[in-house]
Design a protein around this motif. Structure first.
Motif, short mmCIF file in Angstrom:
data_model
loop_
_atom_site.label_atom_id
_atom_site.label_comp_id
_atom_site.label_asym_id
_atom_site.label_seq_id
_atom_site.Cartn_x
_atom_site.Cartn_y
_atom_site.Cartn_z
N PRO A 224 0.80 -1.23 0.00
CA PRO A 224 0.00 0.00 0.00
C PRO A 224 0.83 1.27 0.00
O PRO A 224 0.36 2.33 -0.44
CB PRO A 224 -0.85 -0.10 1.27
CG PRO A 224 -0.53 -1.40 1.91
CD PRO A 224 0.54 -2.10 1.14
N SER A 225 2.08 1.20 0.47
CA SER A 225 2.88 2.43 0.49
C SER A 225 3.51 2.74 -0.87
O SER A 225 4.10 3.79 -1.06
CB SER A 225 3.95 2.35 1.58
OG SER A 225 4.83 1.33 1.25
N ALA A 226 3.36 1.82 -1.82
CA ALA A 226 3.88 2.10 -3.18
C ALA A 226 3.13 3.30 -3.73
O ALA A 226 1.92 3.44 -3.53
CB ALA A 226 3.68 0.88 -4.08
N PHE A 227 3.87 4.16 -4.40
CA PHE A 227 3.24 5.38 -4.94
C PHE A 227 2.89 5.14 -6.40
O PHE A 227 3.76 4.87 -7.22
CB PHE A 227 4.20 6.56 -4.78
CG PHE A 227 3.52 7.86 -5.05
CD1 PHE A 227 2.73 8.46 -4.07
CD2 PHE A 227 3.61 8.47 -6.29
CE1 PHE A 227 2.06 9.65 -4.33
CE2 PHE A 227 2.94 9.65 -6.55
CZ PHE A 227 2.17 10.24 -5.57
N LEU A 228 1.59 5.21 -6.72
CA LEU A 228 1.15 4.90 -8.09
C LEU A 228 0.89 6.17 -8.90
O LEU A 228 0.07 7.01 -8.52
CB LEU A 228 -0.12 4.04 -8.04
CG LEU A 228 -0.81 3.76 -9.39
CD1 LEU A 228 0.13 3.04 -10.37
CD2 LEU A 228 -2.07 2.92 -9.18
N ASN A 229 1.62 6.31 -10.00
CA ASN A 229 1.39 7.40 -10.95
C ASN A 229 0.65 6.81 -12.14
O ASN A 229 1.24 6.03 -12.89
CB ASN A 229 2.72 7.96 -11.48
CG ASN A 229 3.57 8.53 -10.37
OD1 ASN A 229 3.48 9.70 -10.07
ND2 ASN A 229 4.41 7.69 -9.77
N VAL A 230 -0.60 7.16 -12.29
CA VAL A 230 -1.36 6.67 -13.45
C VAL A 230 -1.22 7.69 -14.58
O VAL A 230 -1.53 8.87 -14.41
CB VAL A 230 -2.85 6.48 -13.10
CG1 VAL A 230 -3.62 6.02 -14.33
CG2 VAL A 230 -3.00 5.47 -11.96
N LEU A 231 -0.74 7.23 -15.73
CA LEU A 231 -0.60 8.12 -16.88
C LEU A 231 -1.84 7.95 -17.75
O LEU A 231 -2.03 6.90 -18.38
CB LEU A 231 0.67 7.80 -17.66
CG LEU A 231 1.98 7.86 -16.87
CD1 LEU A 231 3.18 7.58 -17.76
CD2 LEU A 231 2.15 9.23 -16.19
N SER A 232 -2.65 8.97 -17.75
CA SER A 232 -3.93 8.88 -18.44
C SER A 232 -3.72 8.79 -19.96
O SER A 232 -3.06 9.63 -20.55
CB SER A 232 -4.75 10.11 -18.06
OG SER A 232 -5.92 10.11 -18.79
N GLY A 233 -4.26 7.71 -20.53
CA GLY A 233 -4.13 7.49 -21.98
C GLY A 233 -2.80 6.87 -22.37
O GLY A 233 -2.58 6.61 -23.56
N GLY A 234 -1.95 6.61 -21.40
CA GLY A 234 -0.61 6.07 -21.70
C GLY A 234 -0.65 4.58 -22.01
O GLY A 234 -1.41 3.83 -21.41
N GLY A 235 0.19 4.15 -22.93
CA GLY A 235 0.33 2.74 -23.26
C GLY A 235 1.51 2.13 -22.54
O GLY A 235 1.82 2.51 -21.40
N HIS A 236 2.20 1.19 -23.23
CA HIS A 236 3.27 0.42 -22.58
C HIS A 236 4.63 1.11 -22.68
O HIS A 236 5.61 0.60 -22.14
CB HIS A 236 3.33 -0.97 -23.22
CG HIS A 236 4.16 -1.96 -22.47
ND1 HIS A 236 3.85 -2.40 -21.21
CD2 HIS A 236 5.33 -2.59 -22.80
CE1 HIS A 236 4.76 -3.26 -20.80
NE2 HIS A 236 5.69 -3.39 -21.75
N MET A 237 4.70 2.27 -23.38
CA MET A 237 6.00 2.92 -23.58
C MET A 237 5.99 4.35 -23.02
O MET A 237 6.22 5.32 -23.75
CB MET A 237 6.34 2.96 -25.08
CG MET A 237 6.43 1.62 -25.78
SD MET A 237 7.71 0.50 -25.13
CE MET A 237 9.18 1.46 -25.29
N PRO A 238 5.73 4.51 -21.72
CA PRO A 238 5.56 5.87 -21.16
C PRO A 238 6.76 6.79 -21.41
O PRO A 238 6.57 7.99 -21.61
CB PRO A 238 5.39 5.64 -19.66
CG PRO A 238 5.15 4.21 -19.47
CD PRO A 238 5.61 3.48 -20.69
N MET A 239 7.97 6.24 -21.41
CA MET A 239 9.16 7.12 -21.54
C MET A 239 9.24 7.75 -22.93
O MET A 239 9.90 8.78 -23.09
CB MET A 239 10.45 6.35 -21.19
CG MET A 239 10.93 5.34 -22.20
SD MET A 239 9.78 3.99 -22.50
CE MET A 239 9.93 3.08 -20.97
N LEU A 240 8.54 7.16 -23.90
CA LEU A 240 8.50 7.74 -25.24
C LEU A 240 7.16 8.41 -25.54
O LEU A 240 7.10 9.38 -26.26
CB LEU A 240 8.76 6.63 -26.29
CG LEU A 240 10.21 6.17 -26.37
CD1 LEU A 240 10.32 4.83 -27.08
CD2 LEU A 240 11.07 7.22 -27.05
#
Ligand code: MLT
Length: 254
Positions: A224-240
């Motif tokens: 539960p202490s993991a911090f979740l950043n949800v990228l809205s509309g993001g697929g499997h390649m967030p860094m690109l």
């Protein structure tokens, strides 16, 4: 690129920027160049270490079978050679499996852990079987088997597809097959992650078709202490797909 001989092969890596050590670990079937767009956003704060995992990019191949734990030992040997005792790790997808294997073997060497479009669970029996079938197909027909099977699932963005296709196509059959088998045999790291006492950051697109966001939500259940950043509309390649958001999430360690 820099090259270093360790664990019986030559590992290629880039080192950019200065500050706190942060190892950026690529996914499958890719290499360190996937991080190119986030490097300028991170290099003023971090000593970025970007390996090509064994069998990928400019690193040489290693006779398989090998495991995620072997790939993690490669990273430990790289950090030893660079004189880096402790680092933060950010692993994309398969790179996240390697990061988890590293954290499990060397918890004292991890400042914090980011899983980018990754998961802690191991493969289901069907998925495992599928990996071995894909490995046989790649051996027979070449890397294009995985390129065609994966590219649409990796990202819906034509721009990002055009960027990753040549990266995927230039990977080596032996490295791809070795990694497929290593992924198939990887351990479930859920219990480990639930008890891990360093900050854990999850960065996950809610439109990821390869590793659905549910996998990140599951991690929130047992860690539960993991911090979740949800990228809205993001697929499997967030860094690109979303380099700004990805870099911000990597900087915002709770
Ligand atoms: C990856 O993107 O690194 C892999 O596709 C992950 C996987 O197949 O489990």
């Amino acid at each position: 690129m820099n090259k270093i001989s360790l664990n019986g092969f030559d590992l290629a890596y880039e080192r950019r920027g200065s500050g706190t050590p942060l190892v950026l670990i690529h996914g499958f079937p890719l290499d360190h160049t996937i991080w190119e767009d986030v490097i300028p956003l991170l290099e003023s704060e971090f000593d970025l270490i970007l390996p090509d995992l064994r069998g990928f990019g400019e690193s040489s191949t290693v006779k398989f079978p090998y495991m995620m734990t072997d790939m993690a030992q490669d990273l430990a040997a790289l950090l030893d050679a660079l004189g880096v005792e402790k680092a933060s790790l950010a692993g994309h997808s398969m790179g996240g499996y390697v990061a988890l294997a590293f954290a499990k073997q060397y918890p004292e060497r991890v400042d914090n852990l980011a899983l980018v479009a990754s998961q802690a669970a191991s493969d289901s029996p069907e998925r495992k079987k599928g990996r071995y079938k894909t490995a046989a197909d790649v051996t027979e027909k070449g890397v294009r088997v995985v390129v065609e099977a994966m590219i649409e699932k990796l990202t819906a963005s034509r721009r990002v597809q055009a960027c990753i296709r040549p990266i995927m196509e230039r990977q080596n059959v032996s490295g791809v097959v070795g990694a497929l088998k290593a992924m198939a045999e990887r351990e479930d790291c859920s219990a480990f992650l639930g008890a891990f006492d360093r900050p854990v950051i999850l960065i996950h697109g809610d439109a990821d078709q390869l590793i659905p966001i549910d996998r990140a939500l599951e991690i929130k259940n047992f860690a539960p202490s993991a911090f979740l950043n949800v990228l809205s509309g993001g697929g499997h390649m967030p860094m690109l797909e979303m380099p700004q958001e990805t870099a911000l999430a990597l900087k915002a360690v709770p």
